[in-house]
Design a protein around this motif. Sequence first.
Motif, PDB file in Angstrom:
ATOM      1  N   ARG A  70     -43.411  52.242 -32.188  1.00 48.65           N
ATOM      2  CA  ARG A  70     -42.564  52.647 -33.312  1.00 48.65           C
ATOM      3  C   ARG A  70     -43.020  53.995 -33.846  1.00 48.65           C
ATOM      4  N   ARG A  71     -42.135  54.648 -34.613  1.00 48.74           N
ATOM      5  CA  ARG A  71     -42.462  55.947 -35.212  1.00 48.74           C
ATOM      6  C   ARG A  71     -42.960  55.811 -36.644  1.00 48.74           C
ATOM      7  N   LYS A  72     -42.700  54.656 -37.230  1.00 50.70           N
ATOM      8  CA  LYS A  72     -43.159  54.434 -38.605  1.00 50.70           C
ATOM      9  C   LYS A  72     -43.633  52.990 -38.723  1.00 50.70           C
ATOM     10  N   PRO A  73     -44.361  52.668 -39.795  1.00 53.54           N
ATOM     11  CA  PRO A  73     -44.894  51.312 -39.934  1.00 53.54           C
ATOM     12  C   PRO A  73     -43.801  50.248 -39.855  1.00 53.54           C
ATOM     13  N   CYS A  74     -44.183  49.126 -39.296  1.00 48.58           N
ATOM     14  CA  CYS A  74     -43.240  48.012 -39.141  1.00 48.58           C
ATOM     15  C   CYS A  74     -42.823  47.487 -40.513  1.00 48.58           C
ATOM     16  N   GLN A  75     -41.555  47.174 -40.646  1.00 49.63           N
ATOM     17  CA  GLN A  75     -41.079  46.577 -41.889  1.00 49.63           C
ATOM     18  C   GLN A  75     -41.673  45.177 -41.979  1.00 49.63           C
ATOM     19  N   GLY A  76     -42.241  44.849 -43.116  1.00 50.16           N
ATOM     20  CA  GLY A  76     -42.875  43.546 -43.291  1.00 50.16           C
ATOM     21  C   GLY A  76     -44.293  43.500 -42.752  1.00 50.16           C
ATOM     22  N   CYS A  77     -44.878  44.668 -42.517  1.00 53.91           N
ATOM     23  CA  CYS A  77     -46.244  44.754 -41.980  1.00 53.91           C
ATOM     24  C   CYS A  77     -47.212  44.013 -42.897  1.00 53.91           C
ATOM     25  N   PRO A  78     -48.035  43.126 -42.331  1.00 51.39           N
ATOM     26  CA  PRO A  78     -48.977  42.392 -43.171  1.00 51.39           C
ATOM     27  C   PRO A  78     -50.064  43.272 -43.784  1.00 51.39           C
ATOM     28  N   ALA A  79     -50.280  44.481 -43.245  1.00 52.86           N
ATOM     29  CA  ALA A  79     -51.253  45.391 -43.862  1.00 52.86           C
ATOM     30  C   ALA A  79     -50.742  45.874 -45.213  1.00 52.86           C
ATOM     31  N   ARG A  80     -49.426  45.912 -45.371  1.00 50.67           N
ATOM     32  CA  ARG A  80     -48.808  46.302 -46.648  1.00 50.67           C
ATOM     33  C   ARG A  80     -48.616  45.105 -47.557  1.00 50.67           C
TER      34      ARG A  80
END
Length: 195
Positions: free
Chosen positions: A64-74
């Motif tokens: 991907r080019r940007k962080p995954c939506q729903g990323c557990p790091a966020r």
Amino acid sequence: IHTLELIRALGKEWRSTFDAISEPISVIDPKFKIQRANLAFANASGARVKSIIGRHCFTVLARRRKPCQGCPAREPLSEHKILARGRREFLASSYSVDNPRIRIQFYRDISKETALAAALIQSEKMAGLGSLLAAIAHEINNPLGIILNRIECMEAEAAQLGVSEEQQRDLLAIRTQADRISRVTKSMLALSRGS
């Protein structure tokens, strides 16, 4: 010097243990850059460990080019599905440590579970389709039996009464099509039984 050797030995032991874990693990910073990754993570991403250090986890594993939506790091305490190289699917979890500058990302390979679930759904669909086919074949066979019986009676009467050749061809055409319907319903029943 003894303390330095002990620190090196402990570091080597930690790296060996980290790399021996069979599920992919990465250590990331707040900008999603990989600080450390184990061999399983490198294998899942199709790259060498040294080549992925400093790169974004979402680029390396999920392409991907940007962080995954729903990323557990966020979003701590959440899990996120990631489709990785080779059509493997992972469930990502994120854990914080005492250092707020890093997070440990753990990826569990759920490819087999996903395939089994899809196969189970397909199996249930086929079972439902089989039941539907059996019901349709049964509903068609009841009136078809009456039609075939009446055709036999009409053919017998036609032979006794000496009906025209054209009428005999009409009866033959009706019988041919009724037999065709009978073959189709037998095929539907066979399919509904899984043969």
